[in-house]
Design a protein around this motif. Sequence first.
Motif, short mmCIF file in Angstrom:
data_model
loop_
_atom_site.label_atom_id
_atom_site.label_comp_id
_atom_site.label_asym_id
_atom_site.label_seq_id
_atom_site.Cartn_x
_atom_site.Cartn_y
_atom_site.Cartn_z
N ALA A 216 43.53 41.96 44.16
CA ALA A 216 43.26 42.37 45.55
C ALA A 216 42.83 41.17 46.38
O ALA A 216 43.34 40.95 47.49
CB ALA A 216 42.18 43.45 45.57
N ASN A 217 41.91 40.36 45.85
CA ASN A 217 41.36 39.25 46.65
C ASN A 217 42.32 38.07 46.72
O ASN A 217 42.46 37.45 47.77
CB ASN A 217 40.04 38.78 46.04
CG ASN A 217 38.95 39.83 46.18
OD1 ASN A 217 39.16 40.87 46.80
ND2 ASN A 217 37.81 39.56 45.61
N ALA A 218 42.96 37.76 45.58
CA ALA A 218 43.74 36.52 45.53
C ALA A 218 45.16 36.72 46.06
O ALA A 218 45.72 35.83 46.67
CB ALA A 218 43.77 35.99 44.12
N ILE A 219 45.74 37.89 45.83
CA ILE A 219 47.15 38.08 46.18
C ILE A 219 47.30 38.98 47.41
O ILE A 219 48.18 38.78 48.22
CB ILE A 219 47.94 38.73 45.02
CG1 ILE A 219 47.62 38.06 43.69
CG2 ILE A 219 49.44 38.73 45.29
CD1 ILE A 219 48.19 36.69 43.52
N LEU A 220 46.47 40.02 47.50
CA LEU A 220 46.69 41.03 48.53
C LEU A 220 45.78 40.83 49.74
O LEU A 220 45.73 41.67 50.63
CB LEU A 220 46.50 42.43 47.93
CG LEU A 220 47.47 42.74 46.78
CD1 LEU A 220 47.07 44.02 46.06
CD2 LEU A 220 48.90 42.86 47.31
N ASP A 221 45.04 39.71 49.74
CA ASP A 221 44.26 39.35 50.90
C ASP A 221 43.22 40.39 51.28
O ASP A 221 42.93 40.61 52.45
CB ASP A 221 45.22 39.13 52.10
CG ASP A 221 44.83 37.89 52.87
OD1 ASP A 221 44.01 37.12 52.34
OD2 ASP A 221 45.32 37.71 53.99
N MET A 222 42.67 41.06 50.26
CA MET A 222 41.61 42.03 50.53
C MET A 222 40.28 41.33 50.21
O MET A 222 40.27 40.29 49.57
CB MET A 222 41.78 43.27 49.65
CG MET A 222 43.10 44.02 49.91
SD MET A 222 43.51 45.23 48.62
CE MET A 222 42.42 46.58 49.02
N ARG A 223 39.19 41.87 50.69
CA ARG A 223 37.87 41.33 50.34
C ARG A 223 37.12 42.40 49.58
O ARG A 223 36.53 43.28 50.18
CB ARG A 223 37.10 40.95 51.61
CG ARG A 223 37.55 39.65 52.25
CD ARG A 223 37.20 38.45 51.35
NE ARG A 223 37.64 37.19 51.92
CZ ARG A 223 36.85 36.38 52.63
NH1 ARG A 223 35.60 36.71 52.84
NH2 ARG A 223 37.32 35.26 53.12
N THR A 224 37.20 42.33 48.25
CA THR A 224 36.60 43.40 47.46
C THR A 224 35.70 42.83 46.38
O THR A 224 35.78 41.65 46.03
CB THR A 224 37.69 44.25 46.78
OG1 THR A 224 38.41 43.41 45.87
CG2 THR A 224 38.65 44.84 47.77
N THR A 225 34.85 43.69 45.84
CA THR A 225 34.03 43.33 44.68
C THR A 225 34.20 44.46 43.66
O THR A 225 34.78 45.51 43.96
CB THR A 225 32.54 43.23 45.04
OG1 THR A 225 32.06 44.55 45.36
CG2 THR A 225 32.30 42.30 46.23
N LEU A 226 33.64 44.22 42.49
CA LEU A 226 33.73 45.21 41.41
C LEU A 226 33.17 46.56 41.85
O LEU A 226 33.66 47.61 41.43
CB LEU A 226 32.96 44.66 40.19
CG LEU A 226 33.23 45.28 38.82
CD1 LEU A 226 34.71 45.36 38.54
CD2 LEU A 226 32.51 44.48 37.76
N ASP A 227 32.15 46.54 42.72
CA ASP A 227 31.55 47.80 43.18
C ASP A 227 32.50 48.63 44.03
O ASP A 227 32.29 49.83 44.22
CB ASP A 227 30.29 47.52 44.01
CG ASP A 227 29.17 46.97 43.13
OD1 ASP A 227 29.21 47.24 41.91
OD2 ASP A 227 28.27 46.28 43.66
#
Lengths: 328, 163
Positions: A216-227
């Motif tokens: 999600a963060n590296a490829i899909l340009d999302m800003r997410t965490t495990l939570d």
Amino acid sequence: MRIVILGFGSVGRGIARAILAKNLDLTVTGLADSRSGLIDPAGIDLLAALDRKGNGDLCGNPDVSPADVVAKADYDVLVEVTPTNVDDGEPALGYIRAALGRSKHVVTSNKGPIALAYPELRDLAAANGVFLKYEATVCGAIPLIHAMQEGLAGNTISRLYGVFNGTCNYILTRMAEDSLTYEQALAEARELGYAEADPTYDVEGIDAAIKLVILANAILDMRTTLDDVERTGITLLTPEALRLAEDQDCTIRLIGEIVPEAGVLRVSPRIVAKAHPLVVEGTLNAVTVETDLAGDLTFIGKGAGSTETASAVIGDLLYIRERHVQGS
Amino acid sequence: MKLEMRDQPGQLVAALQPISAVGGNIIAVIHQRETLAATETLDVQIVLELPEEGSLPKLLELLREQGVSVVRIGEQRLLYECTLITIGHLMHTDLSDTVDRIDTTGSAEVTDLSLAMPAINSPSSARITIRSTTREEMKKAIRILRGVAEQKDLLIIEPLEGV
């Protein structure tokens, strides 16, 4: 090209064996695990180091730490393959920062630092004009990240879902095949070395969730965490539930799913038709990517293992050499 | 639905054309000429599937434009189906109440249920098939089921593919 290897467990040794077995033109000038380290600008004798480790001896000098290797050795690329820490990514995160800060490329199989600090590390690598590559963090041997970044460049990915954890897939395969209970299938997976003594990380879906965060963060340009990942494991599954699915030509698999537009990140057991390409046997991984231009693509392969994970690391190393490093 | 139209050549085609215009699928056309031969009009019953709830008003408007009046719109069948599996203490947490919570929505209902209870005090497993009139209603039914599962500490296994 000169590399240093941090971590001499299953993955580190897989890389060393591949370098010995194939003419990859890689010189290892530094090597360290949690107990000892070696620095040799002329190139370390990997066969001797593997022998020492195999005999239970220290692979190097106890006075040389991984941090020493990162800071003092002469190298082009840091290969960081120490165990994953999902809480703070350390000590690997510190090693990666230090190497990038020295303008050294980094290749890692370590999920912790990439899941926790990808934007920071990406910016640090860019500021120092070096590569940060992490193919081995997701689905072992499957070149999923490379495929999404390079081969599918220009596509919009509307959904990505699949089997990201081989341990769970093995357990569910065995429960379906022989009506084993969850506990029986887990015990068998442990015996075969597919599950850790403490299987929580796998069976509660944490491992799969971390892989989703990385994608999600590296490829899909999302800003997410495990939570942000809605997560249900497989510990409560019953052989009866698998039989009820089987009655309808379906089975149950632990599926990780990302729907970027809806902001959905989810790991949960799902009912899947047995004819679906994601229904793979044993410890295999399988991922389907839905795109606008290329249509649907499904990748199937080994998600773990010494040689298989080494394959992903070596792919990243040779990618860097082709594009950046002059000489060897 | 039951349609009433003038008894003239081409009228039936005029009535069917709007159905394909809205993406509908005709399942059956029942043409009862004899019973109404005395009148100037013709009654036709058509059984059809529509792609989504919103296409019905559009269809009715197109039919009116063709001079076809709709006498009656019959029962909507439950076209969407979803099968889920649930695991937990299903009987102790009142399985019939779990089913009722979906049935009382009026637009979705549990149409099939298979239950496996391996031993007293160990969790049971059930396969539940829900049918609904629309995709939205199905999503709502699944949301209700998720809520019930959380409240009753049940595990819900949803299908990989959407409704």
